[in-house]
Design an enzyme around this catalytic site. Structure first.
Site, PDB file in Angstrom:
ATOM      1  CG  ASP A   2      -0.391  -0.178   2.516  1.00  0.00           C
ATOM      2  OD1 ASP A   2       0.850  -0.223   2.609  1.00  0.00           O
ATOM      3  OD2 ASP A   2      -1.154  -0.271   3.515  1.00  0.00           O
ATOM      4  CB  SER A   3       4.575   1.693  -0.221  1.00  0.00           C
ATOM      5  OG  SER A   3       4.744   0.527  -1.001  1.00  0.00           O
ATOM      6  CG  ASP A  42       0.456  -4.219   1.889  1.00  0.00           C
ATOM      7  OD1 ASP A  42       0.624  -5.183   2.667  1.00  0.00           O
ATOM      8  OD2 ASP A  42       1.185  -3.209   1.880  1.00  0.00           O
ATOM      9  CD  GLU A  59       0.454  -1.858   7.994  1.00  0.00           C
ATOM     10  OE1 GLU A  59       0.120  -1.099   8.939  1.00  0.00           O
ATOM     11  OE2 GLU A  59       0.909  -1.439   6.915  1.00  0.00           O
ATOM     12  CD  GLU A  63       7.850  -0.544   7.455  1.00  0.00           C
ATOM     13  OE1 GLU A  63       6.898  -1.257   7.074  1.00  0.00           O
ATOM     14  OE2 GLU A  63       8.057   0.608   7.009  1.00  0.00           O
TER      15      GLU A  63
END
Ligand code: KIV
Length: 285
Positions: free
Chosen positions: A45-46, A84, A116, A183
């Protein structure tokens, strides 16, 4: 090169093979990534930041990820493809999570999804896995929680916070994840998580002692001169290289050295004027 499957990724843990992962968002970049021998592509989703120029990942939707994932699959058939699950596509309910994971497989042609969080999302993880869709976890600096963190800040720096991340990792493994992205955390913590869990870990800003590494493709290619955080290595000055090529194009168009004769088409003896005139005559007649 052979197609990478989930079995290769899982086996890497026991073989002590180091896994490579990068993001991609379109077929052109995906082809380069595939050709370079990368094991695994993440349509992260970056996307919102890299492609959309947004400040964070929160505006990205399932439709956006599915569209870009399908493009990546066309360009890169060999690497394992992970999509994602974006913000609010899995947090609200287990049912939503399964439905949206299914969309990324059906519409995006992803082979797995990533989400996440730890203990808070184990029900979603278990249900998606039960539906036959592999799930990758993501702990530490989880960008969808940027507002809760007060910015993109390294996590797990206190022993309590570190303990929580370790507990989260173990809970995710119990729920059925096949891999976890770690991360933005101290390398000592990432090393401990990697040593204590049975699935591969993929680090980004988490030190060298993970089972593999991931970077955003445009970061490792040096495409953004304004973004050079400590954890990114720019393997090429992509921005400088491409800017230089663009400037050469501009100069060549302006001085009319582009296109050259051999870069254009020719039909010797073609007379545009007489054919046009005769067509005109027919219409007028
Ligand atoms: O969205 C993304 O690109 C990611 C990676 C940074 C792991 O989640």
């Amino acid at each position: 090169m052979k197609k990478v499957t989930i079995l290769d990724l899982v086996a890497a843990k026991n073989d002590s093979a180091t896994l490579t992962m990068t993001t991609a968002y379109d077929a052109t970049m995906a082809r380069i990534v595939d050709d370079a021998g990368v094991d695994c592509i993440l349509v992260g989703d970056s996307l919102g930041m890299v492609v959309g120029g947004q400040d964070n990942t929160l505006e990205v939707t399932v439709e956006h990820v599915a569209y870009h994932c399908r493009a990546v699959r066309r360009g890169a058939p060999r690497p394992f493809l992970i999509a994602d699950l974006p913000f609010m596509s899995y947090q609200t309910s287990v049912e939503e999570a399964v439905r949206n994971a299914g969309r990324l497989v059906q519409e995006g042609r992803a082979e797995a999804v990533k989400l996440e969080g730890g203990i808070a999302v184990v029900d979603q993880v278990a249900a998606i896995v039960a539906a036959g869709i592999p799930v990758c976890g993501h702990l530490g600096l989880t960008p969808q929680s940027v507002n809760a963190f007060g910015g993109f800040k390294v996590q797990g720096r206190s022993s309590t916070a570190a303990r929580q991340i370790l507990d989260d990792a173990q809970a995710l493994v119990q729920a059925g994840v096949f891999m976890i992205v770690l991360e933005g955390m101290p390398r000592e913590l990432a090393a401990q998580v990697t040593a204590e869990i049975s699935v591969p870990t993929i680090g980004i800003g988490a030190g060298v002692n993970c089972d593999g590494q991931v970077l955003v493709c445009t970061d490792l290619l040096g495409m953004n001169p304004d973004f050079s955080p400590r954890f990114v290595r720019q393997f090429v000055d992509g921005y400088g290289l491409l800017r230089g090529a663009m400037a050469e194009y501009v100069a060549a168009v302006k001085d009319r050295s582009f296109p050259a004769t051999e870069e254009s088409f020719s039909t010797p003896g073609l007379s545009v004027r007489s054919e046009t005139t005769s067509e005109h005559r027919v219409e007028e007649g």
